[in-house]
Each structure stands twice: as structure tokens, then as C-alpha cells.
Design an enzyme around this catalytic site. Structure first.
Site, mmCIF file in Angstrom:
data_model
loop_
_atom_site.group_PDB
_atom_site.id
_atom_site.type_symbol
_atom_site.label_atom_id
_atom_site.label_comp_id
_atom_site.label_asym_id
_atom_site.label_seq_id
_atom_site.Cartn_x
_atom_site.Cartn_y
_atom_site.Cartn_z
ATOM 1 N N GLU A 198 89.755 9.799 -41.938
ATOM 2 C CA GLU A 198 90.865 10.340 -42.665
ATOM 3 C C GLU A 198 92.487 10.138 -42.194
ATOM 4 O OE1 GLU A 198 88.657 14.251 -42.958
ATOM 5 O OE2 GLU A 198 89.211 14.097 -45.026
ATOM 6 N N GLU A 205 80.271 13.719 -43.122
ATOM 7 C CA GLU A 205 80.347 15.111 -43.007
ATOM 8 C C GLU A 205 79.274 15.949 -43.585
ATOM 9 O OE1 GLU A 205 83.001 13.045 -43.640
ATOM 10 O OE2 GLU A 205 85.032 13.750 -42.670
#
Ligand code: CAA
Ligand code: NAI
Length: 701
Positions: free
Chosen positions: A105, A125
Site C-alpha cells: 500500500e 491481510e
């Protein structure tokens, strides 16, 4: 500026280097350091572009998982990524190793990305019960398209740099020095007059199919494949938001969904599972600097079900292995089985013919112990009989070189007695593989009374090399996994005798999340194994321990499970899919009658409590006896060897989440109703009274 992030200006470039070993996780000081560094680059008029890279073996491998569930600390990761993206000077992230989760990210917040060709990138995640909460669900679909983003975010599986290049996630592959590659790329950008390029501002890449249909199809797939899982559906919703909303609103929606995941008990359980697996590698009395013996060549004794699987584990890890059988005919059968297993993989397309040939070249069949003189480790997997083990270990003791590790795969014999068959008990250890050994991840490393620290450290290192989750256990009947599963299996037989059907028992536990129902699992391993244990128990157990009689009836009727086509279920014509066994009902009635039980309806909740609390109560005894080092080791064993659902964290963590007082209340009730098997474990009583958890307990407390 924090020491974990270094800022250096080289000519017209700012070089920002993250240095936070071991994996450059985005702990608070790193987030703060990055924010400060990007601000410094923004403010320094001499800087035209920014290069972001990492020291050590990897780019940022994600958020700092240790911070989850703790009070948030500024700056938050989304805030950081937004600030990076907003920078008015072009930025290049240079990736190597693994760029995962928050790491990717951060890279997506940069305006350009290059990667060393061995890099893997991903958003894992979901495996921790989360979704990418720092813009990943909004920026990845804009770069890679909705289909690819959904696939990566919902599966959590990383992809190779070359593929990431193809999907537009990475601009270009690089080699050699990271800072030099990043600087050269940045200078080329500047020379070409290419400035900032914010992925958040890009339009979602157009796709051939209707985006809404794509999203609905993924939702349906997730519901089917991962029922009961909290995070995957929210991952889909977050990507959907990227397709419907402008960036700022999409990010807001992503944050809301992320917070829901963060607060879920499944997230806590999955993070526990992550650390439990890593914690298992730390062994009391074996410091991290304990020398590890070099293993270049292995041997396996016995080419049966387990021996062949174990030999393939070595070969799969690139280690040459000698497989010893009693005679040429038995050896031929064993080697043929090895070839058949690989041939099936080639047929399925999961292995190439060339890889199969390469692996088989590492496997050598032998019938003479003299061939084992120079091997570094031997794993014995002969019949479960002390007389046969004696013959094997006496010969190994005679021929193996000094320093060779002598391991046994015994599942129930006393490892200390086996070690005593040799003149080198310090070199003897248990390596308890699980069937099929080449598939199952769990390895119980059995520590004998005299096993040396060096041999234990070497066994743990070997486990890692074989890509197993290795967990140290002490010597007792069944070690940790099977000792607990015995209680679980016994309880499911009682449930059948009290009124449940096989389908009800299995469905209740599958709905709880177990990969397989306990009765289908018993059919798979063969009911005769349980019968042998049962016979032994009848002779040795005190009379207050009532035993079920159903198994005797099944075995007497020749129903031994899958191998005879009949057991708790029916397996017509070699099928491995359980179907109802119409003959079972009469056997159940007869068993209930013999036990003097009136059959009754049992709820799914009752079936689950009886089965899972039986595991937990035995786990507490194992913990207190020191057979397992810590509660999380028991959890790792159940998650990796027994199909316990990861989203519940393992039996001991599940008990902790329920509250030990709740568990104890039910165990006491079952003790009253069902007798001696349910005697509450003293440790369960103690911790429940103190309001504590298994996972916070340490020996001696
Ligand atoms: N946070 C904190 N510690 C971490 C960590 C993380 N993200 N990743 C790894 N570690 C620690 C491990 O606990 C271990 O510590 P010990 O040595 O004390 O046991 C050490 O780093 C080395 O880890 P491994 O033994 O796993 O090393 P490896 O080389 O086999 O694997 C890896 C390296 C591929 C990075 C692997 O550790 C891994 O997959 N880590 C998790 C990656 C991940 O899930 N990232 C996403 C996190 S969530 C997120 O980032 C998004 C968000 O918005 C919240
Ligand atoms: P198996 O019966 O399939 O194979 C045993 C093999 O050993 C046979 O091929 C036999 O020819 C060979 N053998 C016997 N005596 C020998 C000797 N003196 N020298 C060389 N080879 C000899 O048995 P299985 O199931 O593979 O079990 C082996 C061991 O693994 C046992 O100790 C068992 O308790 C343990 N184990 C079994 C598991 C299972 O699921 N089957 C799981 C974990 C451990």
C-alpha cells in the site's frame, strides 16, 4: 527523524531508506519516520524526486502485526499513504523481497514502482482476518483492474514481480543495487518530463465484463468457499466501493470495513495463529545460538504409508534420501508408490515431468544397512512394534556415523525406551509426521529425556527446511495431537450411542469450521487403529472410565472405514466421498441398548461442546504436565495437523475467547452427567478461578 527511516539527499534526489529488521514492518516509528522524510523531501527545494527503498532482505512486509488490537498511534497508515501520494514531487518505490500488505500500500501511494525480479507482492491481510486498510482496495483495482484486484485481495496470495508488471502494478523490473536502480529510474522520469502520477486519481481500468456481475460472482464464490469467514466478504465490498465511489469516499468505506474486521474475534484468532506458528520455533533450553548439525543426506527406514511420504518430504526439499526396506520386493513396492504419487501430481498438472524425474533421482532404494554409514539423519518408520524398532535401532547404532541424528516416527511407543536401545540416546529424537506425510504441514518433534539441545535445534531447523510447522512435544501416549484427538473421537462415539447420527455429528463440527467431521476422519485413517487402542485401554483403564462399544460392533462387522468401503459411512466402488451407511442405524440401536441408553435428540451446539471441550480439557492437562511448552503450541498443532479452523485460533485460544469460567462450568456439568473422562483439568480450574487465560499462563505460575 527516527533512526528506522533514513533520509539522504543525493544531488537532486531524496533517498528514503527504511531499516527496521527483520521485515521492515510499519511500526509507529517507521510510519512517523516516513511521514517526516516525505515532508523533508517536499520542503527541500534541491529535491526533484524521491526514491523509497528498504535495507535488509525485504521491502516493507506489512503493518506491524504486534500493534493490532492495541490503541492506535499516530500517524495512521492511511494518513501516511495519502501523504505519500499527495507529495508534489514524483516518487519511486524500489521493491525487493516481499512487498506485502501495508508495504504494498505504501508502494501504491508512491507514483512509480520498480522491483527486483525475485520480488513477490501481495495483499495478504485477509489471512489475518483483515482487509487492506490503507487504500489497497481502492488503488489496486485502479491499477490492475477489478478482476485481478479481487483475486489478489480475496485470496491474499502474493504474485511474482513479472506478473505484477504485466498487471500494471509494477512499472519495470530492475537488478543490482537498489538505490542505483531507483535513482536511475527517477532521473529518467525527470529527463522525460514525467511528473507525479497518482494511482488514486486513475480511473478503474476498463474490463470486458460487467463489473457488477464480476463482484456478485466473487461474492457468491466467497460464500460457497469460505462460509463463516468474516473478512473475505468485506474485502469484496471494499473493492466494490472502489468501482462505485470517488477515491475519498471509497477510502472512507474501506476504513469502516477495515475497522469491522479489526474488531472481529476472527481477526484476533488469525493473528494469534500467525504468531503461534512463529513462537513454536522457540524451544526452552535451546538458545537461538545453539549449533545446528549440517544435513546433506538422509535415510528413511520402512517404505510403508509413512516412510514413502517422509522420503518424499526430503526429496521435495532437495535433500538426497536413501529408503531402506526389508527386501527387494518390499523396496520395489515402496519405490513404485513414490513414483505413483508424483505421477498423480504430473497428471493433475501440479508438477512437471522434468521436476518429477529430478526429484526421483534424489531417491535411492537400499536393503543393506551398510549403505547408511554416512547419512546425517535417519527417520525410522517401520511397524509400530517395540521388537521391530529394537532391531532397527540396534543396527542404526552399529552402522551410523557419530553425530548422525536418529529419529523415530513412532506414534505411540515410548521414545525414551527407543533411545535406550542405542548407545547414543542424546542423538535420538522423535519426528512424528502426519499422514500423508508429504502433504500435512505438522511435525511433532518429540523431545526425549536425553535428547541434546543440539539435536533438538537441528530437528527444528530440518522441520523448517522440509516446510513443516515443527512443534516440540514431550513423551507421553499420543504426544499432544493424538492424545487430545483420542478424547475427541471417544466423545463422538458416545454422542452416536446417545442418539446422534454420523451425519449430525460431522455436520455440527464442520459447521463449527473443522475441515472434516470426526467420523469421516476416523474412516479415513482406519477404524482398526482405534480398536487396537481401545483393546489396550480395556485392559488398563480403571473401571470408572466407561468406554463406548460401537467401534467393536463396526470392526466385528468388517467395517473398518474407507479401506473396506464401509465404516461410519459407505464408500461405494472405491469412492472417497462419504455416503450414509444404511447398516449403521441398527448398530447404533444395538450399542445404545447394550449401554442402557435411551436414544434422544442432540443439538448441534451440544455436539460441538462435547467434542471441542473434550479437546480443551485434555489440552489443559498436557499443558500443565509440560508435554506442550505453551498453549499456542497446542493451537499450532491443531491448526496444522487436525483441520481446526484458523479463524478460531486453535482449541486453547478458542477456550480463552469463550472465557475459561464458561468452559469450566460446562466441563463440570459433563463430569456430573457423563463421568470420569470429564474430570476437570486442575489448570483449567485454577486459571478460571483467577480469571486468566491459557495463553497468558507460563509454567510455574
Ligand atoms: N509485523 C510484525 N512482525 C512480523 C511481521 C509483521 N508484519 N512479519 C513478520 N514478522 C516477524 C515474525 O513474527 C518473526 O519474528 P520472530 O523472529 O521474533 O519470530 C520475524 O518477523 C520473521 O518472520 P518469519 O519467520 O515469518 O520470516 P520469513 O522469512 O519466513 O517470512 C514474511 C517473511 C514473508 C514477511 C512473513 O513473515 C510474512 O508473511 N509476514 C506477514 C506479512 C503480512 O501478513 N503482512 C500484512 C500485515 S497486515 C497489513 O499490512 C495491512 C494493514 O493495513 C493492517
Ligand atoms: P506400514 O505398515 O504402512 O509400513 C511399515 C513398513 O516398514 C512396511 O513397508 C515394512 O515392510 C517396513 N518394515 C518393517 N520392518 C522393517 C525393518 N526391520 N526394516 C525396514 N523396513 C521394515 O506402517 P506405517 O503406517 O507407515 O507406520 C510406520 C510408523 O509410523 C509406525 O511407527 C506408526 O506408528 C507411525 N505413524 C503412522 C501414521 C499413520 O497414519 N499411518 C501416522 C504417524 C506415525
Amino acid at each position: 527523524m527516527q533512526a528506522t527511516v533514513q533520509f539522504e539527499r543525493r544531488a537532486n534526489l531524496a533517498l528514503i531508506t527504511v531499516n527496521n529488521p527483520p521485515v521492515n514492518a510499519l511500526s509507529q516509528p517507521v510510519r512517523q519516520g516516513l511521514l517526516d522524510a516525505f515532508r523533508a523531501a517536499e520542503e527541500d527545494a534541491r529535491v526533484d524526486a524521491v526514491v523509497l527503498l528498504c535495507a535488509g532482505s525485504t521491502f516493507i512486509a506489512g503493518a506491524d502485526i504486534k500493534e493490532f488490537g492495541k490503541p492506535p498511534q499516530e500517524p495512521s497508515l492511511p494518513e501516511l499513504v495519502n501523504a505519500i501520494e499527495a507529495c508534489s514531487k514524483p516518487s519511486v518505490a524500489v521493491l525487493h523481497g516481499t512487498a506485502l500488505g501495508g508495504g504494498l500500500e505504501v508502494a501504491l501511494g508512491c507514483h512509480y514502482r520498480i522491483a527486483r525480479s525475485d520480488t513477490r507482492v501481495g495483499l495478504p491481510e485477509v489471512k489475518l482476518g483483515l482487509l487492506p486498510g490503507a487504500g489497497g482496495t481502492q488503488r489496486l483495482p485502479r491499477l490492475a483492474g477489478v478482476a485481478k484486484a479481487l483475486e489478489m485481495i480475496v485470496s491474499g496470495a502474493p504474485i511474482a514481480a513479472a506478473d505484477a508488471c504485466e498487471y500494471g502494478i509494477i512499472d519495470e523490473l530492475c537488478d543490482g543495487d537498489l538505490a542505483a536502480a531507483g535513482s536511475a529510474f527517477a532521473q529518467r522520469l525527470l529527463a522525460a518530463g514525467r511528473g507525479v502520477r497518482r494511482s488514486g486519481e486513475q480511473r478503474i481500468a476498463s474490463v470486458d465484463v460487467d463489473v457488477a456481475l464480476l463482484i456478485e460472482a466473487k461474492r457468491a464464490e466467497v460464500r460457497k468457499r469460505s462460509p463463516g469467514l468474516f473478512a473475505p466478504l468485506r474485502c469484496v465490498s471494499a473493492v466494490e466501493a472502489a468501482t462505485l465511489l470517488p477515491l475519498a469516499e471509497g477510502l472512507k468505506r474501506e476504513r469502516e470495513l477495515f475497522q469491522e474486521c479489526l474488531a472481529s474475534p476472527q481477526r484476533a484468532a488469525l493473528v494469534h495463529a500467525f504468531f503461534a506458528e512463529r513462537q513454536a520455533g522457540k524451544v526452552s533450553g535451546v538458545p537461538a545460538d545453539t549449533p545446528v548439525r549440517e544435513i546433506k543426506c538422509a535415510a528413511v527406514i520402512g517404505g510403508g504409508t509413512m516412510g514413502v511420504g517422509i522420503a518424499l518430504c526430503f526429496v521435495n526439499a532437495g535433500l538426497p534420501v536413501k529408503l531402506l526396506e526389508v527386501d527387494a520386493a518390499a523396496l520395489d513396492r515402496a519405490l513404485q508408490r513414490a513414483r505413483d504419487i508424483y505421477a498423480a501430481s504430473v497428471k493433475r498438472g501440479s508438477l512437471t515431468q522434468a521436476a518429477m524425474d529430478q526429484r526421483l533421482a534424489l531417491l535411492e532404494g537400499v536393503t543393506d544397512y551398510a549403505a547408511l554409514a554416512d547419512v546425517d539423519v535417519v527417520v525410522e518408520a517401520v511397524f509400530e512394534d517395540m521388537g521391530v524398532k529394537r532391531q532397527v535401532f540396534e543396527q542404526l547404532d552399529a552402522v551410523c556415523k557419530a553425530g548422525a541424528i536418529l529419529a523415530s516416527n513412532t506414534s505411540s511407543l515410548d521414545l525414551n525406551a527407543i533411545a535406550a536401545l542405542t548407545r547414543r540416546p542424546a542423538d535420538v529424537v522423535g519426528l512424528h509426521f502426519f499422514s500423508p506425510a508429504n502433504v500435512m504441514r505438522l511435525l511433532e518433534v518429540v523431545r526425549g529425556e536425553q535428547t541434546s539441545a543440539e539435536v533438538l535445534a537441528s530437528a527444528m531447523a530440518l522441520g523448517k527446511r522440509l516446510k513443516k510447522v515443527a512443534v516440540v512435544v514431550g513423551v507421553c501416549d499420543g504426544f499432544v495431537g493424538n492424545r487430545m484427538v483420542f478424547q475427541y473421537g471417544r466423545e463422538s462415539e458416545f454422542l452416536l450411542e446417545e442418539g446422534a447420527t454420523a451425519q449430525q455429528v460431522d455436520a455440527a463440527l464442520r459447521d463449527f469450521g473443522m475441515a472434516m467431521g470426526p467420523l469421516a476422519m476416523r474412516d479415513l485413517s482406519g477404524l482398526d487403529i482405534g480398536m487396537a487402542i481401545r483393546k489396550r485401554q480395556r485392559e488398563t483403564l480403571p473401571s470408572e472410565y466407561r468406554l463406548p462399544c460401537l467401534l467393536d460392533k463396526l470392526c466385528a462387522a468388517g467395517m473398518l472405514g474407507q479401506k473396506t468401503g464401509k465404516g461410519f459411512y459407505l464408500y461405494p466402488a472405491g469412492s472417497r466421498t462419504p455416503q450414509p451407511n444404511p447398516e449403521l442405524a441398527a448398530l447404533l440401536e444395538a450399542a445404545s441398548q447394550q449401554q442402557g441408553i435411551e436414544r434422544r435428540e442432540l443439538s448441534a451446539a451440544h455436539i460441538v461442546e462435547r467434542s471441542i471441550f473434550a479437546l480443551i480439557n485434555e489440552g489443559a492437562k498436557i499443558l500443565e504436565e509440560g508435554i506442550a511448552q505453551r498453549a499456542s503450541d497446542i493451537d499450532s498443532i491443531y491448526l496444522n495437523g487436525y483441520g481446526f479452523p484458523a479463524f478460531r485460533g486453535g482449541p486453547m485460544f478458542y477456550a480463552d475467547q469463550l472465557g475459561l469460567d464458561q468452559v469450566l462450568a460446562r466441563v463440570r456439568e459433563f463430569h456430573q452427567r457423563f463421568g470420569a473422562w470429564w474430570q476437570p483439568a486442575p489448570l483449567l480450574e485454577k486459571l478460571a478461578a483467577e480469571g486468566r487465560t491459557f495463553n497468558s499462563w507460563e509454567p510455574g505460575q
